[in-house]
Design a protein around this motif. Structure first.
Motif, PDB file in Angstrom:
ATOM      1  N   TYR A 176       0.861  -1.186   0.000  1.00 11.64           N
ATOM      2  CA  TYR A 176       0.000   0.000   0.000  1.00 11.64           C
ATOM      3  C   TYR A 176       0.892   1.231   0.000  1.00 11.64           C
ATOM      4  O   TYR A 176       1.497   1.571   1.014  1.00 11.64           O
ATOM      5  CB  TYR A 176      -0.924  -0.017   1.220  1.00 11.64           C
ATOM      6  CG  TYR A 176      -2.109   0.905   1.057  1.00 11.64           C
ATOM      7  CD1 TYR A 176      -3.326   0.419   0.601  1.00 11.64           C
ATOM      8  CD2 TYR A 176      -1.997   2.269   1.321  1.00 11.64           C
ATOM      9  CE1 TYR A 176      -4.418   1.258   0.426  1.00 11.64           C
ATOM     10  CE2 TYR A 176      -3.077   3.125   1.135  1.00 11.64           C
ATOM     11  CZ  TYR A 176      -4.287   2.608   0.685  1.00 11.64           C
ATOM     12  OH  TYR A 176      -5.359   3.449   0.504  1.00 11.64           O
ATOM     13  N   ASP A 191       0.530   4.588  -0.366  1.00  5.93           N
ATOM     14  CA  ASP A 191       0.273   5.822   0.375  1.00  5.93           C
ATOM     15  C   ASP A 191       0.320   5.550   1.876  1.00  5.93           C
ATOM     16  O   ASP A 191      -0.073   4.477   2.338  1.00  5.93           O
ATOM     17  CB  ASP A 191      -1.107   6.378  -0.009  1.00  5.93           C
ATOM     18  CG  ASP A 191      -1.186   6.718  -1.479  1.00  5.93           C
ATOM     19  OD1 ASP A 191      -0.781   7.834  -1.839  1.00  5.93           O
ATOM     20  OD2 ASP A 191      -1.614   5.841  -2.264  1.00  5.93           O
ATOM     21  N   PRO A 207      -6.289   3.211  -4.021  1.00  3.15           N
ATOM     22  CA  PRO A 207      -5.923   3.323  -5.424  1.00  3.15           C
ATOM     23  C   PRO A 207      -6.439   2.136  -6.238  1.00  3.15           C
ATOM     24  O   PRO A 207      -6.359   0.995  -5.798  1.00  3.15           O
ATOM     25  CB  PRO A 207      -4.393   3.343  -5.409  1.00  3.15           C
ATOM     26  CG  PRO A 207      -3.996   2.770  -4.090  1.00  3.15           C
ATOM     27  CD  PRO A 207      -5.093   3.111  -3.153  1.00  3.15           C
ATOM     28  N   SER A 265      -3.878   7.741  -6.475  1.00  2.00           N
ATOM     29  CA  SER A 265      -2.717   7.827  -5.582  1.00  2.00           C
ATOM     30  C   SER A 265      -1.638   8.641  -6.269  1.00  2.00           C
ATOM     31  O   SER A 265      -1.412   8.505  -7.466  1.00  2.00           O
ATOM     32  CB  SER A 265      -2.174   6.426  -5.261  1.00  2.00           C
ATOM     33  OG  SER A 265      -0.880   6.520  -4.678  1.00  2.00           O
ATOM     34  N   THR A 266      -0.975   9.512  -5.482  1.00  2.00           N
ATOM     35  CA  THR A 266       0.112  10.301  -6.048  1.00  2.00           C
ATOM     36  C   THR A 266       1.471   9.693  -5.704  1.00  2.00           C
ATOM     37  O   THR A 266       2.508  10.248  -6.065  1.00  2.00           O
ATOM     38  CB  THR A 266       0.076  11.739  -5.504  1.00  2.00           C
ATOM     39  OG1 THR A 266       0.075  11.671  -4.076  1.00  2.00           O
ATOM     40  CG2 THR A 266      -1.166  12.484  -5.978  1.00  2.00           C
ATOM     41  N   HIS A 294       4.417   3.971  -7.441  1.00  5.75           N
ATOM     42  CA  HIS A 294       3.701   3.388  -8.582  1.00  5.75           C
ATOM     43  C   HIS A 294       4.507   3.532  -9.871  1.00  5.75           C
ATOM     44  O   HIS A 294       4.562   2.608 -10.675  1.00  5.75           O
ATOM     45  CB  HIS A 294       2.321   4.030  -8.732  1.00  5.75           C
ATOM     46  CG  HIS A 294       1.436   3.796  -7.552  1.00  5.75           C
ATOM     47  ND1 HIS A 294       1.095   2.529  -7.132  1.00  5.75           N
ATOM     48  CD2 HIS A 294       0.847   4.642  -6.681  1.00  5.75           C
ATOM     49  CE1 HIS A 294       0.317   2.608  -6.062  1.00  5.75           C
ATOM     50  NE2 HIS A 294       0.152   3.885  -5.767  1.00  5.75           N
TER      51      HIS A 294
END
Lengths: 460, 460
Positions: free
Chosen positions: A401, A403, B122, B155-156, B160
């Motif tokens: 995860y 974030d 996300p 999500s920033t 990712h």
């Protein structure tokens, strides 16, 4: 702007895609074991390839694609002419020269005719692609839906019919679909029926009426036959024809007598017997599915000329989940003569509904991700990346995860996503070189080494 | 009638379908290991969902579907009005209210906006579906082609970006594609470049010009910039920007100095550094693929706002085989604000061409059928059926040549179909309870028991 999608079309979320892929993959596996090969044809065909192949109703329901560049001044005049032709109910390549695939059979025939010199016959192909029909949408009827067909073209051997029955049995066994009945009949027997009651010119009317027996019952079928001009003695004869019961061989014998005067019928009966004989030798599944000679099976308006078949399950209330048959001249429309074909089709949408209703989808389809590593202790991050890399290298689908959200939010994410395990690493676990693995279904937690996690999830 | 297919579309025969499925399955496997989930959207979208999203050129290239029932008297008047609007270059739902999917990104954004309350963010999705564009067909450019995208929305976190780079590396390693370079850059650095040479209002012109550097060279790019009104000192500054060489970290440091005045550029540089750092921790493949900071990467007209990437191989002459980036506001168009997204795309057609040119498709893809049992001795038929059943029950794809054709014809069939083994049972083998198995590649023959055949083919 509030977005919508066109009426009769569907979005498929992850769970639906996985379930559909499970159905298609199960069937595909069986097709391949029987030596069928995949082909794919374009979504668009030339309009003239499709028009006139599906009856008047079909022509109306074909989605046509507007030619591009109509507003270009040099095209406008032609476009206008084309538009007027369309308003008159004609086709016009000036306005639309392409259309969306309406089924898989006509494109297959077109493919065989076009590629005849590259193909080796008998050509056994399967095809799983969407088709489009501008039908009025209703429950279970969509404007975009998948078809899934297997056909053999270029051989008249009845062994193919038997193999196709085996494919049905094995595919439905693979999907664990219970109480399957595979009905078989032969159009030649229906032709013989029309001959024997001296109504050969009424063959299509008789076929269409018989096709409705299941839905509307004998009284109404009889009324329809009378309406089409059949006499009482003819209708009585048809009633006798439809009334035979018993084992397959017993039914065939009764029919041999009833239609003794028709050579065509005798050929049809002999073919069915031969197919059953091949089938007995080829069927190796322990599936409970039954193969049943059913003289009431007609397959309506379709262009079959020999063997016909239809599959249903009695486990839920649902129409047929598959059907097919033999057609003598599949590719003649496209200039390739004397190509006999036999094929079957799987009703993917209905099979989906049946599996769902009976709760037969494997629970592993709920999520491909096996574990979510939650993100609560910044110091543990690097260690978690190492775990992540190792799990993925072992082929285990794993997520981190990314974030820095609250613990509860991360757990909710795992829950909503149906991820079966969550891995938690706080400072304590970090020190111990362990990870706390929570089973999301049972709620139990256990500290494990990375190797133990791999052993647990590698087999899940 | 001599059948054809629409210009720019393709039929795929068995070998091509298997090869494409091999590519898609390899990539899919990697997507799933990283926790991405499949979705599918309809082939048709409402026309208004697509129009205006791909620029003027895009609007022209969208395939529109003619409304059905135009020739119905009660629709004719409206249809006529709609047609006149279309001739004026406008859209008209009176004539066409649906259109074919033009890419996977806009339908994905529409899907997310429509299903926002059912999704957990996300949301990591992948999608592999055909798209349609009315482009002029040419070598390697089709009117129907597959796209294959993975995106994370909601999500920033820059992790990712790093994971998407890993996905590229792992997928291309899986496909054994050599000499892969993954170029990365950040649109914020390009924005900073425009700021630093006091040409912020020319950002799009600069981006578009830089995007052509690979194809047309610096001289022509400089000419284009001058043409757009940039001064010599500005153009010189851009030349300096484009000239940095060396290792990634060295390039980043040089850029930090060159664009010291731009906060935006500094943010972009810090993001790239962070992505590289995550990537170093996450990359576990032994793949030879290189990740290279490349400030000349621009990604043309696309709507990216942060990280951008493009993949190529130097093993053959071919454009990029993948690309992607981050966009700040993917779903805003459909009323869902503040959803940052990052995604990548695989160029399936080009990957296919590269694999073919380098002869990298596994030879097992040539045929799924492992053995053809030829049909030459009627007395052996029953025994062959038993063999056939057993092979299939073991999951070995096997065929029996159903027609009583000449031996040579049957062998030719096996050869043309690339079936690796042929099983021959004459009266001699029947007596010995053996089967003569011919290896079609080496030409060698050997008598075997059924169990030996299973052992041979079960591992093939």
């Amino acid at each position: 702007m509030k977005p919508t999608i066109p009426q009769g079309t569907r979005d498929f979320g992850p769970a639906e895609v996985r379930r559909r892929q499970y159905i298609l993959a199960s069937i595909k596996k069986v097709f391949e074991i029987y030596g069928f090969q995949p082909i794919e044809t374009p979504s668009m065909e030339q309009l003239e390839t499709l028009m006139g192949k599906y009856g008047e109703e079909g022509d109306r329901l074909i989605f046509k694609i507007l030619n591009n560049g109509l507003n270009d001044p040099k095209n406008q005049e032609k476009a206008r002419k084309g538009f007027e032709q369309v308003l008159e109910g004609k086709n016009s390549t000036l306005l639309t020269e392409r259309a969306l695939r309406y089924d898989l059979t006509i494109p297959f025939a077109r493919f065989v005719a076009m590629n005849q010199h590259q193909l080796s016959f008998p050509f056994k192909r399967y095809q799983m692609q969407p088709v489009w029909r501008a039908d009025r949408p209703q429950r279970g009827r969509y404007r975009e839906f998948w078809q899934c067909d297997a056909d053999v073209v270029g051989s008249t051997a009845l062994l193919h019919e038997a193999e196709l029955i085996c494919i049905y049995q094995q595919a439905f066994a693979q999907l664990q679909l219970p109480e399957i009945t595979i009905k078989i009949n032969n159009r030649k027997i229906l032709t013989g029926l029309a001959e024997c009651c001296e109504a050969s010119e009424r063959l299509m009317d008789i076929t269409v009426a018989i096709d409705k027996l299941d839905k509307i019952g004998w009284e109404k079928v009889a009324a329809e036959l009378a309406n089409k001009g059949l006499q009482k003695n003819q209708i009585d004869f048809i009633q006798t024809y439809l009334g035979f019961e018993g084992q397959n061989e017993s039914k065939l014998q009764q029919m041999e007598q009833l239609l003794a005067k028709s050579e065509t019928a005798q050929t049809g009966i002999a073919e069915l017997r031969s197919i059953l004989n091949y089938h007995q030798q080829l069927n190796s599944t322990s599936a409970e599915s039954r193969v049943e000679v059913d003289f009431t099976l007609a397959r309506g308006l379709n262009y079959y000329t020999g063997f016909i078949t239809e599959v249903s399950t009695t486990a839920v209330k649902m129409g047929s989940i598959g059907g097919g048959g033999r057609y003598d001249d599949l590719t003649g429309l496209f200039g390739l003569k004397n190509m006999s074909g036999v094929g079957i089709s799987f009703g993917i949408d209905r099979i989906y509904d049946v599996l769902e209703e009976l709760n037969l989808f494997p629970s592993s389809l709920k999520s491909s991700t096996k574990i979510l590593l939650v993100n609560i202790e910044p110091l543990a991050e690097q260690q978690l990346y190492r775990y992540l890399n190792r799990l993925r290298a072992e082929g285990i689908a794993a997520e981190f995860y990314a974030d820095a959200a609250k613990f509860d939010k991360q757990m909710k994410y795992a829950d909503k996503r149906n991820i079966p395990y969550v891995g938690i690493m706080g400072s304590e676990e970090l020190n111990e070189q362990l990870i706390n693995v929570k089973n999301m279904e049972s709620g139990t937690q256990q500290k494990m080494s990375l190797e133990e996690v791999i052993a647990l999830l590698g087999n899940a």
